[in-house]
Design a protein around this motif. Structure first.
Motif, short mmCIF file in Angstrom:
data_model
loop_
_atom_site.label_atom_id
_atom_site.label_comp_id
_atom_site.label_asym_id
_atom_site.label_seq_id
_atom_site.Cartn_x
_atom_site.Cartn_y
_atom_site.Cartn_z
N ASN A 33 13.83 49.44 35.84
CA ASN A 33 13.61 50.72 35.16
C ASN A 33 14.17 50.72 33.73
O ASN A 33 15.00 51.57 33.38
CB ASN A 33 14.24 51.86 35.97
N PRO A 34 13.72 49.81 32.88
CA PRO A 34 14.25 49.73 31.52
C PRO A 34 13.74 50.87 30.65
O PRO A 34 12.75 51.53 30.96
CB PRO A 34 13.70 48.39 31.02
N GLN A 35 14.42 51.09 29.53
CA GLN A 35 13.97 52.05 28.53
C GLN A 35 12.85 51.42 27.70
O GLN A 35 12.85 50.22 27.45
CB GLN A 35 15.12 52.47 27.63
N PHE A 36 11.93 52.24 27.24
CA PHE A 36 10.75 51.73 26.56
C PHE A 36 11.10 50.94 25.30
O PHE A 36 10.62 49.81 25.10
CB PHE A 36 9.81 52.90 26.20
N ARG A 96 0.17 34.22 30.92
CA ARG A 96 1.42 33.68 30.40
C ARG A 96 2.60 34.63 30.63
O ARG A 96 3.71 34.33 30.20
CB ARG A 96 1.28 33.39 28.90
N VAL A 97 2.38 35.74 31.25
CA VAL A 97 3.47 36.71 31.45
C VAL A 97 3.85 36.78 32.91
O VAL A 97 3.08 36.41 33.80
CB VAL A 97 3.06 38.12 30.94
N GLU A 98 5.06 37.24 33.15
CA GLU A 98 5.55 37.39 34.52
C GLU A 98 5.00 38.66 35.15
O GLU A 98 4.66 39.63 34.46
CB GLU A 98 7.09 37.43 34.52
N LEU A 99 4.97 38.66 36.47
CA LEU A 99 4.48 39.82 37.20
C LEU A 99 5.28 41.07 36.86
O LEU A 99 4.72 42.15 36.66
CB LEU A 99 4.53 39.56 38.71
N ARG A 100 6.59 40.92 36.78
CA ARG A 100 7.42 42.11 36.50
C ARG A 100 7.10 42.70 35.12
O ARG A 100 7.23 43.91 34.91
CB ARG A 100 8.90 41.78 36.61
N ASP A 101 6.70 41.83 34.16
CA ASP A 101 6.33 42.33 32.83
C ASP A 101 5.12 43.26 32.92
O ASP A 101 5.10 44.34 32.31
CB ASP A 101 6.01 41.18 31.88
N ILE A 102 4.12 42.82 33.68
CA ILE A 102 2.90 43.63 33.82
C ILE A 102 3.20 44.93 34.57
O ILE A 102 2.72 46.00 34.20
CB ILE A 102 1.80 42.84 34.54
N LEU A 103 4.02 44.83 35.62
CA LEU A 103 4.36 46.02 36.40
C LEU A 103 5.10 47.04 35.55
O LEU A 103 4.81 48.25 35.59
CB LEU A 103 5.21 45.62 37.61
N GLN A 104 6.06 46.57 34.77
CA GLN A 104 6.82 47.51 33.95
C GLN A 104 5.97 48.10 32.83
O GLN A 104 6.11 49.27 32.48
CB GLN A 104 8.06 46.79 33.38
N HIS A 105 5.06 47.29 32.30
CA HIS A 105 4.16 47.82 31.27
C HIS A 105 3.21 48.85 31.89
O HIS A 105 2.92 49.89 31.28
CB HIS A 105 3.36 46.69 30.64
N LEU A 106 2.75 48.59 33.10
CA LEU A 106 1.92 49.57 33.81
C LEU A 106 2.68 50.87 34.01
O LEU A 106 2.11 51.96 33.90
CB LEU A 106 1.48 49.01 35.16
N GLN A 107 3.98 50.75 34.30
CA GLN A 107 4.79 51.95 34.50
C GLN A 107 4.81 52.80 33.23
O GLN A 107 4.66 54.03 33.29
CB GLN A 107 6.22 51.52 34.88
N PHE A 108 4.96 52.17 32.07
CA PHE A 108 4.94 52.92 30.80
C PHE A 108 3.57 53.54 30.56
O PHE A 108 3.46 54.67 30.08
CB PHE A 108 5.31 52.00 29.64
#
Length: 377
Positions: A33-36, A96-108
């Motif tokens: 749950n990082p900040q944008f 080239r990106v990790e799954l968590r990167d896509i998930l967190q971007h989807l969250q935003f």
């Protein structure tokens, strides 16, 4: 940037290095749950809405210089936030990106898309389908920190989607995200451990709560519609129930908890209907539901049996039901009617005396209907 020179995006890795936000060739530690601003690595640089982020020149530059992502791992966050959601399916970058990167971007994306849900749902559906297909073929288990981050982020993302799809127009989207949660949970569980089992249990319970709230808030209507022909009010609701009951997890106890909960919820909602209608919908839909969702059919059958036992003393109502529906297809239901209506002695046992049975059948108002049905067998 002020002169719209797109190649400014190539300077971002240097900014990250000078600020100490990332180190060359080192991975970005997973953060839940990082900040944008901190996640994008664009803090104090600019905001995405200050330029045309969808300009094709910008995308082409990123594709041409994508090797910079290997040097600055935070750069992928920056570029993902600049590309715009329509370009997230660019295979050259996404691979080239990790799954968590896509998930967190989807969250935003989901959080800021309240004003344009249709567009958000369209884009997110495609990306989620891509992730489900990709992760379904995932042969390696996540490491602990990355796996926990991915699984918990997926559950949070599911909760966000549920919050903005509380109407039947988007009923399928939370179920698609539920599939994604399950796929990630199974990939994370390839390596068995007590710690992972506990995390699984927490995630299942959290997901269960979110989906129950979504189901209740989305399908607020009565389950049955009897205005013309007795049927389900919304076919999409039945599809949702069927999907929820088909979900499985790594551990049998988690699957059992999930299915038992939703079976009880569906049964409770069906029992809010009049007993006559519980029997009627079972008669109307039993054949269809037995193929599409055996678990739902078993609940409907159980409710119909209990409803029949409840109203069997109302001979007029039961006779009308047996005349309206072909009970020869529902022997269990007819057996309940006969057994519950059968005369009993003072101890509550069914009377077996032949003369008393004969007298009962001759005087029983439903006897003619029962015998008529029996004659068809």
């Amino acid at each position: 940037m002020t002169r719209r020179i797109e190649k400014w995006v190539l300077v971002i890795p240097l900014v990250h290095l000078l600020r100490g936000e990332s180190k060359p060739y080192e991975p970005v530690p997973p953060v839940l749950n990082p900040q944008f601003d901190s996640w994008t690595g664009l803090k104090r640089i600019t905001r995405p809405d200050l330029y045309d982020a969808s300009h094709m020149n910008l995308i082409q530059i990123m594709e041409e210089y994508d090797y910079l992502i290997d040097i600055d791992h935070l750069l992928v966050h920056s570029w993902m936030s600049l590309m715009g959601v329509d370009y997230l399916m660019n295979n050259k970058l996404i691979m080239r990106v990790e799954l968590r990167d896509i998930l967190q971007h989807l969250q935003f994306i989901v959080i800021v898309s309240f004003g344009n849900r249709k567009r958000m749902c369209r884009v997110v559906r495609h990306l989620t389908s891509y992730l489900i297909e990709k992760e379904s073929n995932h042969k390696k288990s996540f490491d602990d920190s990355d796996g926990v981050c991915c699984l918990k982020t997926a559950v949070m993302l599911l909760g966000s989607v549920c919050c903005i799809t509380k109407d039947t127009e988007f009923w399928d989207l939370p179920l698609q995200f539920l599939d994604l949660v399950c796929v990630i949970a199974k990939a994370y569980g390839l390596t068995d451990s007590q710690t992972r089992k506990i995390i699984h249990e927490e995630s299942v319970k959290d997901t269960l709560q979110k989906m129950r709230e979504w189901q209740t808030n989305t399908f607020r209507n009565k389950l049955l519609d009897k205005q013309y022909v007795l049927q389900f009010s919304l076919p999409s609701e039945i599809q949702a129930w069927s999907k929820l009951l088909s979900i499985s997890f790594n551990y049998e106890e988690h699957t059992s908890l999930w299915r038992t909960t939703f079976m009880d919820d569906f049964q409770d909602k069906l029992r809010e209907e009049h007993p006559v209608d519980q029997i009627g919908i079972y008669c109307n839909k039993m054949s269809e539901m037995s193929k599409e969702s055996p678990l739902l059919c078993s609940i409907m059958e159980n409710c119909a049996m209990k409803a029949a036992a409840h109203i069997c003393q109302d001979t007029s109502a039961m006779s009308n039901l047996m005349t309206r529906y072909d009970f020869t297809k529902f022997l269990k239901l007819m057996s309940v009617v006969v057994m519950e209506s059968w005369p009993k002695d003072e101890n509550g046992h069914e009377i077996q005396d032949e003369e008393l049975v004969f007298d009962y059948l001759m005087s029983w108002p439903m006897a003619k209907t029962i015998l008529k049905i029996a004659g068809k067998l």
